[in-house]
Design an enzyme around this catalytic site. Sequence first.
Site, mmCIF file in Angstrom:
data_model
loop_
_atom_site.group_PDB
_atom_site.id
_atom_site.type_symbol
_atom_site.label_atom_id
_atom_site.label_comp_id
_atom_site.label_asym_id
_atom_site.label_seq_id
_atom_site.Cartn_x
_atom_site.Cartn_y
_atom_site.Cartn_z
ATOM 1 N N ARG A 1 0.909 41.234 72.003
ATOM 2 C CA ARG A 1 2.045 40.338 72.491
ATOM 3 C C ARG A 1 3.336 40.975 72.735
ATOM 4 O O ARG A 1 4.228 40.451 73.238
ATOM 5 C CB ARG A 1 2.357 39.297 71.325
ATOM 6 C CG ARG A 1 1.359 38.514 70.958
ATOM 7 C CD ARG A 1 1.064 37.061 71.826
ATOM 8 N NE ARG A 1 -0.353 36.692 71.184
ATOM 9 C CZ ARG A 1 -0.707 35.407 72.158
ATOM 10 N NH1 ARG A 1 -0.259 35.147 73.255
ATOM 11 N NH2 ARG A 1 -2.136 35.090 71.674
ATOM 12 N N ALA B 1 -7.264 29.758 69.407
ATOM 13 C CA ALA B 1 -6.921 31.225 69.615
ATOM 14 C C ALA B 1 -7.361 31.736 70.966
ATOM 15 O O ALA B 1 -8.638 31.559 71.383
ATOM 16 C CB ALA B 1 -7.774 31.874 68.507
ATOM 17 N N ASP B 2 -6.378 32.492 71.517
ATOM 18 C CA ASP B 2 -6.742 33.104 72.842
ATOM 19 C C ASP B 2 -7.238 34.381 72.754
ATOM 20 O O ASP B 2 -7.320 34.954 71.436
ATOM 21 C CB ASP B 2 -5.617 32.963 73.871
ATOM 22 C CG ASP B 2 -4.454 33.627 73.427
ATOM 23 O OD1 ASP B 2 -4.753 34.332 72.444
ATOM 24 O OD2 ASP B 2 -3.347 33.215 74.049
ATOM 25 N N SER B 3 -7.401 35.096 73.724
ATOM 26 C CA SER B 3 -8.210 36.576 73.493
ATOM 27 C C SER B 3 -7.005 37.292 72.835
ATOM 28 O O SER B 3 -7.324 38.451 71.958
ATOM 29 C CB SER B 3 -8.353 37.144 74.908
ATOM 30 O OG SER B 3 -7.331 37.222 75.713
ATOM 31 N N ASP C 1 -4.970 36.596 70.748
ATOM 32 C CA ASP C 1 -4.892 35.912 69.126
ATOM 33 C C ASP C 1 -5.915 36.911 68.573
ATOM 34 O O ASP C 1 -5.784 37.171 67.251
ATOM 35 C CB ASP C 1 -4.992 34.725 69.031
ATOM 36 C CG ASP C 1 -3.714 33.861 69.533
ATOM 37 O OD1 ASP C 1 -2.519 34.162 69.435
ATOM 38 O OD2 ASP C 1 -4.218 32.557 69.936
#
Lengths: 400, 79
Positions: A120, B37-39, B41
């Site tokens: 992120r 949940a995405d990739s 995550d």
Amino acid sequence: MTERGPRRRVVVTGLGVLASCGIGKDAFFAGLSGPAAVGPQSVGAFDPAGWFDPKEARQTDRFAQLSVAAAALALDDAGELGADPWRVGVIFGTGTGGLATIQEQMILLVAKGPRRVSPRLVPMMMGNAGAAAISIRFGLHGPCETVVTACASATHAIGQALRLVGDGRCDAVVTGGAEAAISRSGGLDPIGIAAFGNMTALSTSGHSRPFDRRRDGFVIAEGGGALVLEELGHAVSRGAHVYAELLGAASTADAFHITAPAPGGEGAVACMELALADAGIGAAEVAQINAHGTSTPLNDLAEAEAIEKVFGRPGPPVTSIKGVTGHSLGAAGALEAIASVLSIEGGLIPPTAGLEEQDPEIHLDIVTGAARAFTPGPVLSNSFGFGGHNGCLVFGPVSP
Amino acid sequence: MGDDATFEKFKKCAVDVLQVPEDKVVPEASFSNDLNADSLDLVEFVMALEEAFSITVDETELDGIDTIGQAYDLVVSKL
């Protein structure tokens, strides 16, 4: 009067603000008559849970959180836009982006190696994270871009937004800026405060005193400010509350030094003159100047000289809200635009807090002590950023 | 096969990273459909598991992993 092109008229119909002196336009404007800022100014009352679920909050840097919160307040204030979302844009500014996220992840990189750096990191630290989060949150499909010109970011963003609405590309734009460069992160002191301190930009006494003879630097702040700009006819047809008109904007560069303002302030002078020309008004028509007024020795003197060159001595009343708000860098231009708009609406110029003994080298009519009543007229708002970036906006009451 | 303590540790990673209630972390729960949940995550979740269990998971090993149960089996196979 300078001839203006056939630009559509652009008005302000929504305001959202989060500053140390208040969250929301009313608390903010009342707070501008409060005490001078001492020490770093955080928006202590900001609770991300009001706008983000726990997972979103964890995945969004504080500057982008403040961007979304400011936009949410502004859009709520504007009411139902009733516009095609493909014709509503987002032009938002920030100076440093997700500095706290970079700091946190850099510490992880050192302590645990590259495999522990968050996936992120990039979407959280990138300067456009704030604008992107606004467009995603509110489903706005028009141009979505970020302006990064240090302390002039939000002012330039608002100027770009004026063009988008004025030129007919958009019917409304959410614009402004946010900054959050003062948070502790990864268990360490904020790198932003360390850096600004070491470049001797920050006040060593901790006091914000724009235009005062004892001023010794700016007081750093975080914050977020957003305005909804809208085409006048569009706003009127939906019965929106119209705060003010954005009459003009300008942008110039000093082309001189990465941090010091050019001697004589020629870049600032040119920018103010271009903004007045863009607004189609003369210097004598300006009823108030909302100065950049950072409380640094260099800025305040150079800005005062530049203002005197354009407006004469003493010129229109001048204020710097940074006495109260401190300097919120890439958000500052938005906070000051909002203060200018509310000043027009209420017929009151907020005072320059912290100014007790005006620098004898500065010959401006500076509003101090208490707010001063004025007959609403055009207000010039100045912003100048490291890099030699100059930005000016001219707001005015909406004339028929 | 893992014991209760292992699953509790696994569950804590899921709760912390994915910010989901504990009772949603069940073997048949799908990351994409049930846990939002995405990739990215998933990458964060795997990093948390690597840290918690002192294991290494290669990216290719995540192909075809879509449920809590599949992810848990992968972790247990490395202990």
